[in-house]
Enzyme design. Sequence first.
Site, PDB file in Angstrom:
ATOM      1  N   ASP A  89      -0.168  18.828 -18.428  1.00 28.24           N
ATOM      2  CA  ASP A  89       0.782  19.047 -19.511  1.00 28.24           C
ATOM      3  C   ASP A  89       0.309  20.244 -20.343  1.00 28.24           C
ATOM      4  O   ASP A  89      -0.812  20.703 -20.213  1.00 28.24           O
ATOM      5  CB  ASP A  89       1.004  17.790 -20.343  1.00 28.24           C
ATOM      6  CG  ASP A  89      -0.240  17.289 -21.041  1.00 28.24           C
ATOM      7  OD1 ASP A  89      -1.196  18.061 -21.165  1.00 28.24           O
ATOM      8  OD2 ASP A  89      -0.253  16.117 -21.452  1.00 28.24           O
ATOM      9  N   ASP A  94       4.705   9.144 -16.159  1.00 27.79           N
ATOM     10  CA  ASP A  94       3.266   9.076 -16.446  1.00 27.79           C
ATOM     11  C   ASP A  94       3.064   8.372 -17.772  1.00 27.79           C
ATOM     12  O   ASP A  94       3.957   8.375 -18.631  1.00 27.79           O
ATOM     13  CB  ASP A  94       2.654  10.481 -16.529  1.00 27.79           C
ATOM     14  CG  ASP A  94       2.855  11.089 -17.912  1.00 27.79           C
ATOM     15  OD1 ASP A  94       1.890  11.093 -18.699  1.00 27.79           O
ATOM     16  OD2 ASP A  94       3.984  11.527 -18.229  1.00 27.79           O
ATOM     17  N   CYS A 127      -4.367  -6.600  -4.898  1.00 30.30           N
ATOM     18  CA  CYS A 127      -5.400  -5.589  -5.158  1.00 30.30           C
ATOM     19  C   CYS A 127      -6.774  -6.223  -4.996  1.00 30.30           C
ATOM     20  O   CYS A 127      -6.929  -7.446  -5.055  1.00 30.30           O
ATOM     21  CB  CYS A 127      -5.243  -4.979  -6.550  1.00 30.30           C
ATOM     22  SG  CYS A 127      -5.834  -5.985  -7.935  1.00 30.30           S
ATOM     23  N   CYS A 134      -0.687 -10.656  -6.645  1.00 29.89           N
ATOM     24  CA  CYS A 134      -1.188  -9.290  -6.471  1.00 29.89           C
ATOM     25  C   CYS A 134      -2.251  -9.283  -5.373  1.00 29.89           C
ATOM     26  O   CYS A 134      -3.110 -10.176  -5.315  1.00 29.89           O
ATOM     27  CB  CYS A 134      -1.782  -8.780  -7.783  1.00 29.89           C
ATOM     28  SG  CYS A 134      -2.481  -7.117  -7.683  1.00 29.89           S
ATOM     29  N   CYS A 168      -7.890  -8.713  -7.745  1.00 33.73           N
ATOM     30  CA  CYS A 168      -7.315 -10.058  -7.696  1.00 33.73           C
ATOM     31  C   CYS A 168      -7.823 -10.848  -6.494  1.00 33.73           C
ATOM     32  O   CYS A 168      -7.891 -12.081  -6.536  1.00 33.73           O
ATOM     33  CB  CYS A 168      -5.793  -9.967  -7.677  1.00 33.73           C
ATOM     34  SG  CYS A 168      -5.095  -9.455  -9.270  1.00 33.73           S
ATOM     35  N   HIS A 222      -6.597  -2.912 -11.804  1.00 34.19           N
ATOM     36  CA  HIS A 222      -5.470  -3.821 -11.563  1.00 34.19           C
ATOM     37  C   HIS A 222      -4.178  -3.273 -12.159  1.00 34.19           C
ATOM     38  O   HIS A 222      -3.124  -3.290 -11.500  1.00 34.19           O
ATOM     39  CB  HIS A 222      -5.758  -5.210 -12.141  1.00 34.19           C
ATOM     40  CG  HIS A 222      -4.533  -6.069 -12.179  1.00 34.19           C
ATOM     41  ND1 HIS A 222      -4.037  -6.723 -11.082  1.00 34.19           N
ATOM     42  CD2 HIS A 222      -3.659  -6.326 -13.202  1.00 34.19           C
ATOM     43  CE1 HIS A 222      -2.928  -7.356 -11.408  1.00 34.19           C
ATOM     44  NE2 HIS A 222      -2.681  -7.139 -12.687  1.00 34.19           N
TER      45      HIS A 222
END
Length: 379
Positions: A94, A268, A308, A306, A311, A337
Amino acid sequence: MTAVTYELIKVCKQSGARLGKLNTPHGTFETPMFMPVGTLATVKTISPEELKEMGAGVILSNTYHLWLRPGEDIVRAAGGLHQFMNWDQGILTDSGGFQVFSLSDLRDITEEGVHFRNHLNGEKLFLTPEKSIAIQNALGSDIMMAFDECPPYPASYDYMKASVERTSRWAERCLKANKKPETQSLFGIVQGGEFEELRRQSARELTSLDFPGYAVGGLSVGEPKDIMNEVLTYTTPLLPDNKPRYLMGVGSPDSLIDGAIRGIDMFDCVLPTRIARNGTCMTSNGRLVIRNAKYARDFGPIDENCDCHVCKTYSRAYIRHLVKANETFGFRLTSYHNLYFLIKLMECVRQAIREDRLLDYREAFFEQYGFNKPNARNF
């Protein structure tokens, strides 16, 4: 040839959302997509290898902060941001405009640029559209953002009109200042606050400059979400179909889905990592504050739905212990996570677009997450 291009693959018949591909010098990525924020050339507590593992494609860094430390000359000497931070996929920087304008009591806006003080040591600084682009050229990002003014909410019509017109003049200067258009694409930023006439004016002036992509700025700055959705509803159709559309600074799950429905391709936000460091987790069943005492003996995962590695490996009780003890590893786990959750959410959004069922997906997600409940707590 422009460095970054967009390919429209499909429009959801049910919602009008777009499925597309963002082509960059460092890879091609499906949209709609969520982009993790790495302000100082790092996504807080998360390694580049972990970002790849969870499926991140483009990440953000910040021109203002990297200008102050370590300095764009050091990054350029390292071979640019990609080599400096060991990230071989997409990078968006940015312009520094939001950071400068958030220092409202320390800045003075002129036609040439903005005088303000370094938030670290009080040193007087001056940032112009040309300087912002020069820094971003040195950083070597795939996508650069034009230097704009991001007015506060609320702002008067007269103030916003003058701001929009200045932003358009600055946008033209930014385009002329870009020394590397073949390797670094510059996106324009549509402003105008909650005023439809000014959004239309801004979009008209910026699209006439033929940027490779466009952002919708000045949202998620304190306005109610229904106003943000209303602004998106009439603004995104003003932007070219064959170019990417980026909604800046938005990262709550409901806003990602609502933004995609309104034609946004890129999002974002620091939200997932910021709230993670406070012990707040995003789950398929809503907001979970891992610090709460009820999780002290809960040996289940953060989110049973989840997959991931957090988890699959660690319990709520263990993560609560780490966060309560102020252990960095706890913040790493909650950050991982939350980022994984949003990246996978966008995969689900893309699949729903493919199958022409994004409105149905939104309804089911909102119901399970709890957004449909009266006085539902959001982030």
